[in-house]
Design a protein around this motif. Sequence first.
Motif, mmCIF file in Angstrom:
data_model
loop_
_atom_site.group_PDB
_atom_site.id
_atom_site.type_symbol
_atom_site.label_atom_id
_atom_site.label_comp_id
_atom_site.label_asym_id
_atom_site.label_seq_id
_atom_site.Cartn_x
_atom_site.Cartn_y
_atom_site.Cartn_z
ATOM 1 N N UNK A 1 0.814 -1.212 0.000
ATOM 2 C CA UNK A 1 0.000 0.000 0.000
ATOM 3 C C UNK A 1 0.851 1.268 0.000
ATOM 4 N N UNK A 2 1.906 1.280 0.802
ATOM 5 C CA UNK A 2 2.650 2.515 1.038
ATOM 6 C C UNK A 2 3.882 2.698 0.150
ATOM 7 N N UNK A 3 4.302 1.665 -0.579
ATOM 8 C CA UNK A 3 5.473 1.809 -1.442
ATOM 9 C C UNK A 3 5.272 2.990 -2.391
ATOM 10 N N UNK A 4 6.164 3.972 -2.307
ATOM 11 C CA UNK A 4 5.956 5.233 -3.032
ATOM 12 C C UNK A 4 6.925 5.455 -4.178
ATOM 13 N N UNK A 5 7.979 4.643 -4.293
ATOM 14 C CA UNK A 5 9.011 4.888 -5.304
ATOM 15 C C UNK A 5 8.831 3.962 -6.503
ATOM 16 N N UNK A 6 8.785 2.671 -6.243
ATOM 17 C CA UNK A 6 8.599 1.682 -7.312
ATOM 18 C C UNK A 6 7.421 0.796 -6.906
ATOM 19 N N UNK A 7 6.299 0.985 -7.567
ATOM 20 C CA UNK A 7 5.081 0.274 -7.204
ATOM 21 C C UNK A 7 5.316 -1.232 -7.133
ATOM 22 N N UNK A 8 4.759 -1.846 -6.096
ATOM 23 C CA UNK A 8 4.817 -3.306 -5.968
ATOM 24 C C UNK A 8 3.635 -3.875 -6.744
ATOM 25 N N UNK A 9 3.925 -4.612 -7.787
ATOM 26 C CA UNK A 9 2.901 -5.041 -8.738
ATOM 27 C C UNK A 9 2.147 -6.277 -8.312
#
Length: 495
Positions: free
Chosen positions: A233-241
């Motif tokens: 939810x919070x990953x802001x740099x490289x989206x976790x797909x």
Amino acid sequence: MNSTPEWIARSVSRLRTAAPAADTKAADKPARAVLDKTVTDVVPKTPQPRGTHERLQATLRRGQEALSPRALRRLLADLQEVVAPQVSEIEGGRRAQAVADWYAKAEPEERRDMWLLMCEQFAPDASRFKSARARYEAAAGTEEEGQAEISLRRALVSPRTRLLQRFAVFPQGMRFLVDLRAELLPQLKGDKRLLPLDAELEHLFSTWFDVAFLELRRLSWDSPASLLEKLIKYEAVHDIRSWADLKNRLDSDRRCYGFFHPRLPGEPLIFVEVALLDKMSSSITPLLDESAAPVDISRATTAIFYSISNTQTGLRGVSFGDSLIKHVVETLTAEFPRLRTFATLSPIPGLRPWLGKHAGAMLERLDDKRRAELGRAVGFEPPQATHLLAALDKAAELDARSPVRQVLLECAAYYLGRELPDGKPADPVARFHLGNGARVERLNWGGDPSAKGLKQSYGLMVNYLYDLKRLDKHRSLLAQGKVPMSGEIESLCRG
């Protein structure tokens, strides 16, 4: 029948259209001034919003006001009961929770009325502060100075401070306050009356969320699913797909650490993702490749911080990053004594918008020979800013010897190493890492070929190096308006 205001407006318009020659204008100024004032007087003005002091004395609500005066008085009484002198901390917390329960069901404008009450009805006592300040100034250099300082400090503590402290008492109180500020922040620009509440919250949070009260935890694939979902939810740099993507980021050659607060259990405040490698990374692609084999961590010499994400909007302005990196470096060094290099692989999110405004100025830095080479490359001589920017839209197709590519690298180096509005790096990521004592080490062409990477910085990424023996020196240089950088970046800055 036309209304009087419309008739006046038309008459003024006709008078202005048929204005006399320049030599007679001066004589007509008084008459025009009277007519202009008349028009101004009859044009309806937008009424200024009433403050809570006025609304509490009223009997009827006005315009767009959410709570009626009666409801506003009732809410104020509830807030005052929270901080009543005879009420214990526990009872105050219980009453605060009751207000929080009301808040949870309130409409946005009703919540805004509560913010205004907290700002305007729980402010410091100005007369008490003035008196305490005068006493302190008079006592300077005497044996009464200490007691006078204590009085001054107490006068500075507003009822609002005690009110917010009571809200922090009940179990979900800290969550309530953090979420309240997250909701408050976007409204500050439009209503300056709310600034005191924001400032008070930020000040309290800086104490409550001091690193001394935080716990560093490693997050792994074995962590609770609810916590892993927070990473996604919070990953802001490289989206976790996907879950497979997340599992790759938590593999044996990776580490993920987060800061946690005891009053927000299971909620990382900030987390960092680390790759353990045998050299400094130049591209994010292999780090996010789910099919790539794990690195032999026994041979790892380099720790790459490739993503740092803050998770709580309501804690904006409370800095965790410096302490997080220090703690993570200490933890990694204890586990992997062979580690020698600590660096980031970072985006440059402000590069494209900055270059869109400054491309012309950057072209002026080129000598005639370089300008001619660039002109031939973009098909226009002499090249203009629009020509350069159009060519950069195809940055991924440029070969290593392209003059356009070289100019972009020089622009990026200048942006990171020389652009210091208000004495601080222009790029937000640079501001974070350089403020922590890192230096600009290396630019990486095609470091992030994703759509997001191309949109932000034409695919460029940068390594910031954390030289543990020079962190303080680098901070000192930055304070003097000098960005710490490697020789390679320095050379690109000069062009």
